[in-house]
Design a protein around this motif. Sequence first.
Motif, PDB file in Angstrom:
ATOM      1  N   LEU A 252       0.835  -1.198   0.000  1.00 34.78           N
ATOM      2  CA  LEU A 252       0.000   0.000   0.000  1.00 34.78           C
ATOM      3  C   LEU A 252       0.869   1.246   0.000  1.00 34.78           C
ATOM      4  CD1 LEU A 252      -2.880   1.283   0.351  1.00 34.78           C
ATOM      5  CD2 LEU A 252      -2.476   1.169   2.827  1.00 34.78           C
ATOM      6  N   GLY A 253       0.571   2.172  -0.881  1.00 33.58           N
ATOM      7  CA  GLY A 253       1.294   3.433  -0.927  1.00 33.58           C
ATOM      8  C   GLY A 253       0.567   4.527  -0.163  1.00 33.58           C
ATOM      9  N   ALA A 254       0.948   5.765  -0.440  1.00 33.96           N
ATOM     10  CA  ALA A 254       0.330   6.917   0.234  1.00 33.96           C
ATOM     11  C   ALA A 254      -1.174   6.908   0.018  1.00 33.96           C
ATOM     12  CB  ALA A 254       0.944   8.204  -0.298  1.00 33.96           C
ATOM     13  N   ASN A 255      -1.892   7.291   1.054  1.00 35.20           N
ATOM     14  CA  ASN A 255      -3.346   7.274   0.968  1.00 35.20           C
ATOM     15  C   ASN A 255      -3.932   8.278   1.937  1.00 35.20           C
ATOM     16  OD1 ASN A 255      -4.296   5.668   3.613  1.00 35.20           O
ATOM     17  ND2 ASN A 255      -2.429   4.716   2.796  1.00 35.20           N
ATOM     18  N   GLN A 256      -5.131   8.707   1.662  1.00 34.44           N
ATOM     19  CA  GLN A 256      -5.884   9.580   2.554  1.00 34.44           C
ATOM     20  C   GLN A 256      -7.361   9.426   2.239  1.00 34.44           C
ATOM     21  OE1 GLN A 256      -4.402  13.534   1.633  1.00 34.44           O
ATOM     22  NE2 GLN A 256      -5.776  13.771  -0.100  1.00 34.44           N
ATOM     23  N   TYR A 257      -8.198   9.895   3.124  1.00 34.36           N
ATOM     24  CA  TYR A 257      -9.637   9.854   2.893  1.00 34.36           C
ATOM     25  C   TYR A 257     -10.270  11.021   3.631  1.00 34.36           C
ATOM     26  CZ  TYR A 257     -10.946   8.434   7.607  1.00 34.36           C
ATOM     27  OH  TYR A 257     -11.180   8.426   8.954  1.00 34.36           O
ATOM     28  N   GLY A 258     -11.465  11.387   3.225  1.00 34.25           N
ATOM     29  CA  GLY A 258     -12.122  12.496   3.914  1.00 34.25           C
ATOM     30  C   GLY A 258     -13.462  12.822   3.289  1.00 34.25           C
ATOM     31  N   LYS A 259     -13.993  13.959   3.677  1.00 32.48           N
ATOM     32  CA  LYS A 259     -15.287  14.429   3.191  1.00 32.48           C
ATOM     33  C   LYS A 259     -15.059  15.631   2.283  1.00 32.48           C
ATOM     34  CE  LYS A 259     -19.742  13.476   3.744  1.00 32.48           C
ATOM     35  NZ  LYS A 259     -20.249  12.107   3.520  1.00 32.48           N
ATOM     36  N   ALA A 260     -15.523  15.514   1.055  1.00 31.05           N
ATOM     37  CA  ALA A 260     -15.294  16.578   0.081  1.00 31.05           C
ATOM     38  C   ALA A 260     -16.507  17.493  -0.012  1.00 31.05           C
ATOM     39  CB  ALA A 260     -14.983  15.985  -1.296  1.00 31.05           C
ATOM     40  N   GLU A 261     -16.242  18.792  -0.057  1.00 27.83           N
ATOM     41  CA  GLU A 261     -17.219  19.819  -0.388  1.00 27.83           C
ATOM     42  C   GLU A 261     -18.434  19.832   0.542  1.00 27.83           C
ATOM     43  OE1 GLU A 261     -17.904  20.778  -4.439  1.00 27.83           O
ATOM     44  OE2 GLU A 261     -16.191  19.642  -5.154  1.00 27.83           O
ATOM     45  N   THR A 262     -18.151  20.018   1.818  1.00 27.44           N
ATOM     46  CA  THR A 262     -19.216  20.283   2.778  1.00 27.44           C
ATOM     47  C   THR A 262     -19.615  21.753   2.659  1.00 27.44           C
ATOM     48  OG1 THR A 262     -18.429  18.599   4.328  1.00 27.44           O
ATOM     49  CG2 THR A 262     -19.822  20.351   5.232  1.00 27.44           C
ATOM     50  N   ARG A 263     -20.819  22.004   2.237  1.00 32.29           N
ATOM     51  CA  ARG A 263     -21.279  23.387   2.028  1.00 32.29           C
ATOM     52  C   ARG A 263     -21.828  23.941   3.334  1.00 32.29           C
ATOM     53  NH1 ARG A 263     -21.137  26.812   0.197  1.00 32.29           N
ATOM     54  NH2 ARG A 263     -22.610  27.480  -1.369  1.00 32.29           N
ATOM     55  N   LEU A 264     -21.180  24.977   3.813  1.00 37.08           N
ATOM     56  CA  LEU A 264     -21.507  25.580   5.099  1.00 37.08           C
ATOM     57  C   LEU A 264     -21.845  27.051   4.912  1.00 37.08           C
ATOM     58  CD1 LEU A 264     -21.461  25.945   8.253  1.00 37.08           C
ATOM     59  CD2 LEU A 264     -18.977  26.265   8.021  1.00 37.08           C
ATOM     60  N   VAL A 265     -23.013  27.453   5.357  1.00 41.23           N
ATOM     61  CA  VAL A 265     -23.380  28.868   5.420  1.00 41.23           C
ATOM     62  C   VAL A 265     -23.622  29.202   6.880  1.00 41.23           C
ATOM     63  CG1 VAL A 265     -25.053  30.631   4.781  1.00 41.23           C
ATOM     64  CG2 VAL A 265     -24.375  28.898   3.107  1.00 41.23           C
ATOM     65  N   HIS A 266     -22.877  30.172   7.397  1.00 43.75           N
ATOM     66  CA  HIS A 266     -22.978  30.557   8.806  1.00 43.75           C
ATOM     67  C   HIS A 266     -23.478  31.995   8.897  1.00 43.75           C
ATOM     68  CE1 HIS A 266     -21.382  32.022  12.749  1.00 43.75           C
ATOM     69  NE2 HIS A 266     -21.830  30.839  13.135  1.00 43.75           N
ATOM     70  N   VAL A 267     -24.547  32.188   9.650  1.00 43.24           N
ATOM     71  CA  VAL A 267     -25.143  33.510   9.831  1.00 43.24           C
ATOM     72  C   VAL A 267     -24.923  33.956  11.269  1.00 43.24           C
ATOM     73  CG1 VAL A 267     -27.259  34.886   9.767  1.00 43.24           C
ATOM     74  CG2 VAL A 267     -26.892  33.062   8.074  1.00 43.24           C
ATOM     75  N   THR A 268     -24.307  35.112  11.442  1.00 45.25           N
ATOM     76  CA  THR A 268     -24.178  35.737  12.753  1.00 45.25           C
ATOM     77  C   THR A 268     -25.304  36.753  12.893  1.00 45.25           C
ATOM     78  OG1 THR A 268     -21.772  35.472  12.723  1.00 45.25           O
ATOM     79  CG2 THR A 268     -22.676  37.061  14.280  1.00 45.25           C
ATOM     80  N   ARG A 269     -26.190  36.517  13.827  1.00 41.31           N
ATOM     81  CA  ARG A 269     -27.408  37.328  13.937  1.00 41.31           C
ATOM     82  C   ARG A 269     -27.212  38.444  14.962  1.00 41.31           C
ATOM     83  NH1 ARG A 269     -31.646  35.048  11.316  1.00 41.31           N
ATOM     84  NH2 ARG A 269     -31.259  32.956  10.484  1.00 41.31           N
TER      85      ARG A 269
ATOM     86  N   PRO B 286     -15.557   8.134  10.456  1.00 41.80           N
ATOM     87  CA  PRO B 286     -16.433   8.251   9.283  1.00 41.80           C
ATOM     88  C   PRO B 286     -16.368   9.643   8.656  1.00 41.80           C
ATOM     89  CG  PRO B 286     -17.573   7.122  11.056  1.00 41.80           C
ATOM     90  CD  PRO B 286     -16.290   7.636  11.644  1.00 41.80           C
ATOM     91  N   THR B 287     -16.469   9.676   7.335  1.00 45.23           N
ATOM     92  CA  THR B 287     -16.478  10.972   6.661  1.00 45.23           C
ATOM     93  C   THR B 287     -17.709  11.775   7.057  1.00 45.23           C
ATOM     94  OG1 THR B 287     -17.608  10.140   4.677  1.00 45.23           O
ATOM     95  CG2 THR B 287     -15.195  10.005   4.728  1.00 45.23           C
ATOM     96  N   ASP B 288     -18.804  11.080   7.407  1.00 47.63           N
ATOM     97  CA  ASP B 288     -19.994  11.796   7.869  1.00 47.63           C
ATOM     98  C   ASP B 288     -19.706  12.526   9.173  1.00 47.63           C
ATOM     99  OD1 ASP B 288     -22.965  12.220   7.386  1.00 47.63           O
ATOM    100  OD2 ASP B 288     -23.006  11.403   9.428  1.00 47.63           O
ATOM    101  N   THR B 289     -18.879  11.922  10.038  1.00 44.52           N
ATOM    102  CA  THR B 289     -18.479  12.581  11.284  1.00 44.52           C
ATOM    103  C   THR B 289     -17.647  13.816  10.986  1.00 44.52           C
ATOM    104  OG1 THR B 289     -18.463  10.435  12.415  1.00 44.52           O
ATOM    105  CG2 THR B 289     -17.305  12.254  13.491  1.00 44.52           C
ATOM    106  N   GLN B 290     -16.794  13.718   9.987  1.00 41.37           N
ATOM    107  CA  GLN B 290     -15.990  14.878   9.604  1.00 41.37           C
ATOM    108  C   GLN B 290     -16.891  16.023   9.145  1.00 41.37           C
ATOM    109  OE1 GLN B 290     -12.597  13.807   7.025  1.00 41.37           O
ATOM    110  NE2 GLN B 290     -12.838  11.690   7.722  1.00 41.37           N
ATOM    111  N   LYS B 291     -17.900  15.687   8.346  1.00 36.93           N
ATOM    112  CA  LYS B 291     -18.866  16.708   7.904  1.00 36.93           C
ATOM    113  C   LYS B 291     -19.556  17.345   9.099  1.00 36.93           C
ATOM    114  CE  LYS B 291     -22.904  15.499   7.410  1.00 36.93           C
ATOM    115  NZ  LYS B 291     -24.116  14.726   7.078  1.00 36.93           N
TER     116      LYS B 291
END
Length: 296
Positions: free
Chosen positions: A5-22, A56-61
Motif C-alpha cells: 500500500l502506498g500513500a493514501n488519505q480519505y475524507g469528506k469533500a465539499e461540505t457546504r456551510l453557510v454561517h449567519v451571525t445574527r 467516518p467521513t460523515d463525522t468529519q462533515k
Amino acid sequence: MTIQLGANQYGKAETRLVHVTRGAEAHEIVDLNVSTALSGDLADTHLTGDNAKVLPTDTQKNTVFAFAKEHGVGEIEDFGLKLARHFVGTQEPIHRARVTIEQYGWERIDVDSSPAPHSFQRTGRETRTAMVTVDNSATTDGERAWVVSGLKDLVVLNTTDSEFWGYPKDRYTTLPETHDRVLATAVNAQWRHVDADSDWGKSYDAVRKHLTEAFATTYSLSLQQTLYAMGERVLQHCPEIAEVRLSLPNKHHFVVDMEPFGLRNDNEVFFAADRPYGLIEGTVVQDTAPEPGLAW
C-alpha cells in the motif's frame, strides 16, 4: 514482485456551510465549501476491511458544522487550523489532517441608498481559498502546520501594453506576431505562509493588491513575464509569504477581421474565445524561505 500500500488519505469533500451571525442591528454571512482529508495508520482498512481506525467521513462533515456553531468561523485559515488540529489531536491513528476551504463573497443589498441589515447578493469577485495541513506524525518534531492561502477566478484584463513575438515558427504556425494585444486572464493563485500565525485578512488584502497592481503595471512581452512579476511583487512586499504559485489561463481576444465589411479595425473590436486557451503556470519563491516539509 512485492505489492504494498502506498500513500493514501480519505475524507469528506465539499461540505457546504453557510454561517449567519445574527447581530442585533445587522446580520453577517459566511459562505464556505470545506473539504477534509485525513491520513495516518490506515493500512488495516485497505488490506483487511477493518474500520477500527476510520473516523467516518460523515463525522468529519458534522464536525465542520459543529465547529461553526461552537467556535464561529472567522478567518478561513483559522477555521481550517482548528479543524485540522482537532482531527489529529483526537484521533490517535490520524497523523495528518488537511482542510481545504473556498469562501464565496456576498455583499449587502442597498435599499434607498442604505445597506439592508439582512439581505445579501453574491459578489462578482474572486473566490478566496485556504488549505491548512497539520502533521503530528512520528517523523516530525511535534506538531507542524502549513497554511496556504489563495484565490481563484480573479479576472483581469489590459487593453494594451502587451506584445507577443519572437517565438519559434514551424510549418504548423499560423499565429501572427503582435506588438499590441489585449492581455486577459483569470488569476488562480496560492501563497504559502512562512508560519501558521498571521493576520490572515490583512495578508490576503495585501497579496491581492500586489497581484493586481503588478498585472496592471507590467509591460508584458509574455504572460510568463507577467506571472513572474506578479509573484515577485508579492514576495517583495509581503515578508510573511514564502512562496507564490500562479496558474494563468490566457483568455484570448482575437481582432475581428472587418475588411469584408469595408471597415478598419484599429484594435477596437475583438472576439473573446473561451477555449482552447494557453495555460501558463509557475512558482516564485524566496531563496531563504523555509521548506514546507510536505507537498502542498
